[in-house]
Structures are given as C-alpha cells and as structure tokens.
Design a protein around this motif. Sequence first.
Motif, PDB file in Angstrom:
ATOM      1  N   GLY A   1       5.299  22.685  10.112  1.00 20.20           N
ATOM      2  CA  GLY A   1       5.732  24.052  10.424  1.00 20.20           C
ATOM      3  C   GLY A   1       6.815  24.539   9.474  1.00 20.20           C
ATOM      4  O   GLY A   1       6.762  25.684   9.008  1.00 20.20           O
ATOM      5  N   VAL A   2       7.781  23.679   9.165  1.00 16.51           N
ATOM      6  CA  VAL A   2       8.842  24.066   8.226  1.00 16.51           C
ATOM      7  C   VAL A   2       8.262  24.319   6.849  1.00 16.51           C
ATOM      8  O   VAL A   2       8.626  25.280   6.166  1.00 16.51           O
ATOM      9  CB  VAL A   2       9.943  22.977   8.189  1.00 16.51           C
ATOM     10  N   ALA A   3       7.334  23.463   6.409  1.00 19.53           N
ATOM     11  CA  ALA A   3       6.709  23.649   5.102  1.00 19.53           C
ATOM     12  C   ALA A   3       5.946  24.969   5.042  1.00 19.53           C
ATOM     13  O   ALA A   3       6.013  25.688   4.036  1.00 19.53           O
ATOM     14  CB  ALA A   3       5.773  22.485   4.806  1.00 19.53           C
ATOM     15  N   LEU A   4       5.238  25.305   6.107  1.00 19.42           N
ATOM     16  CA  LEU A   4       4.499  26.569   6.127  1.00 19.42           C
ATOM     17  C   LEU A   4       5.443  27.768   6.097  1.00 19.42           C
ATOM     18  O   LEU A   4       5.174  28.760   5.422  1.00 19.42           O
ATOM     19  CB  LEU A   4       3.602  26.634   7.361  1.00 19.42           C
ATOM     20  N   LEU A   5       6.555  27.682   6.829  1.00 17.15           N
ATOM     21  CA  LEU A   5       7.520  28.779   6.817  1.00 17.15           C
ATOM     22  C   LEU A   5       8.135  28.960   5.435  1.00 17.15           C
ATOM     23  O   LEU A   5       8.281  30.086   4.955  1.00 17.15           O
ATOM     24  CB  LEU A   5       8.624  28.521   7.847  1.00 17.15           C
ATOM     25  N   LEU A   6       8.491  27.856   4.773  1.00 20.43           N
ATOM     26  CA  LEU A   6       9.087  27.962   3.448  1.00 20.43           C
ATOM     27  C   LEU A   6       8.085  28.502   2.433  1.00 20.43           C
ATOM     28  O   LEU A   6       8.452  29.297   1.561  1.00 20.43           O
ATOM     29  CB  LEU A   6       9.611  26.592   2.996  1.00 20.43           C
ATOM     30  N   LEU A   7       6.824  28.081   2.525  1.00 20.33           N
ATOM     31  CA  LEU A   7       5.817  28.608   1.605  1.00 20.33           C
ATOM     32  C   LEU A   7       5.527  30.082   1.878  1.00 20.33           C
ATOM     33  O   LEU A   7       5.210  30.834   0.955  1.00 20.33           O
ATOM     34  CB  LEU A   7       4.523  27.804   1.727  1.00 20.33           C
ATOM     35  N   ARG A   8       5.633  30.489   3.125  1.00 18.17           N
ATOM     36  CA  ARG A   8       5.407  31.900   3.435  1.00 18.17           C
ATOM     37  C   ARG A   8       6.536  32.764   2.882  1.00 18.17           C
ATOM     38  O   ARG A   8       6.310  33.873   2.407  1.00 18.17           O
ATOM     39  CB  ARG A   8       5.308  32.078   4.950  1.00 18.17           C
ATOM     40  N   ARG A   9       7.766  32.243   2.913  1.00 20.53           N
ATOM     41  CA  ARG A   9       8.905  33.004   2.388  1.00 20.53           C
ATOM     42  C   ARG A   9       8.946  32.998   0.873  1.00 20.53           C
ATOM     43  O   ARG A   9       9.297  33.983   0.247  1.00 20.53           O
ATOM     44  CB  ARG A   9      10.209  32.422   2.915  1.00 20.53           C
ATOM     45  N   HIS A  10       8.597  31.844   0.272  1.00 20.17           N
ATOM     46  CA  HIS A  10       8.666  31.688  -1.188  1.00 20.17           C
ATOM     47  C   HIS A  10       7.350  31.093  -1.683  1.00 20.17           C
ATOM     48  O   HIS A  10       7.281  29.899  -1.973  1.00 20.17           O
ATOM     49  CB  HIS A  10       9.824  30.764  -1.583  1.00 20.17           C
ATOM     50  N   PRO A  11       6.313  31.906  -1.778  1.00 23.37           N
ATOM     51  CA  PRO A  11       5.019  31.359  -2.204  1.00 23.37           C
ATOM     52  C   PRO A  11       5.065  30.896  -3.659  1.00 23.37           C
ATOM     53  O   PRO A  11       5.770  31.472  -4.494  1.00 23.37           O
ATOM     54  CB  PRO A  11       4.049  32.525  -2.015  1.00 23.37           C
ATOM     55  N   ASP A  12       4.313  29.838  -3.948  1.00 19.32           N
ATOM     56  CA  ASP A  12       4.222  29.353  -5.316  1.00 19.32           C
ATOM     57  C   ASP A  12       3.272  30.252  -6.103  1.00 19.32           C
ATOM     58  O   ASP A  12       2.085  30.326  -5.809  1.00 19.32           O
ATOM     59  CB  ASP A  12       3.700  27.921  -5.334  1.00 19.32           C
ATOM     60  N   ARG A  13       3.827  30.943  -7.079  1.00 17.97           N
ATOM     61  CA  ARG A  13       3.018  31.809  -7.915  1.00 17.97           C
ATOM     62  C   ARG A  13       2.948  31.197  -9.312  1.00 17.97           C
ATOM     63  O   ARG A  13       3.959  30.778  -9.845  1.00 17.97           O
ATOM     64  CB  ARG A  13       3.615  33.201  -7.998  1.00 17.97           C
ATOM     65  N   PRO A  14       1.770  31.156  -9.910  1.00 16.63           N
ATOM     66  CA  PRO A  14       1.693  30.617 -11.271  1.00 16.63           C
ATOM     67  C   PRO A  14       2.435  31.529 -12.246  1.00 16.63           C
ATOM     68  O   PRO A  14       2.420  32.754 -12.110  1.00 16.63           O
ATOM     69  CB  PRO A  14       0.201  30.566 -11.560  1.00 16.63           C
ATOM     70  N   ASP A  15       3.084  30.915 -13.210  1.00 15.84           N
ATOM     71  CA  ASP A  15       3.789  31.700 -14.215  1.00 15.84           C
ATOM     72  C   ASP A  15       2.808  32.383 -15.149  1.00 15.84           C
ATOM     73  O   ASP A  15       1.906  31.747 -15.690  1.00 15.84           O
ATOM     74  CB  ASP A  15       4.726  30.799 -15.023  1.00 15.84           C
ATOM     75  N   GLU A  16       2.978  33.698 -15.349  1.00 16.93           N
ATOM     76  CA  GLU A  16       2.083  34.433 -16.213  1.00 16.93           C
ATOM     77  C   GLU A  16       2.271  34.030 -17.672  1.00 16.93           C
ATOM     78  O   GLU A  16       1.336  34.073 -18.456  1.00 16.93           O
ATOM     79  CB  GLU A  16       2.308  35.938 -16.061  1.00 16.93           C
TER      80      GLU A  16
END
Length: 40
Positions: free
Chosen positions: A21-36
Amino acid sequence: MSASAIVMLIIAIVVVWGGLGVALLLLRRHPDRPDEETQA
C-alpha cells in the motif's frame, strides 16, 4: 494454531500488505516517468 502463531501471521500480513500500500501511494504521488533526453 497457537495464539503466538496467529499474532505472527497477522503481523506478517500487515507488513506485506502495508508495504504494498505504501509503495502504491508513493508511485501514485511520484510516478516513474522515462527521461525524454535519454530516449533520443
């Protein structure tokens, strides 16, 4: 099952599902986006 086994089972379930649950909350707040810049 003894009482100590049930308590340990509950603790293990809380740790696993709580961590998920904590991992899902952190990913929802700060999603991993690939660097352009690196994909060019």
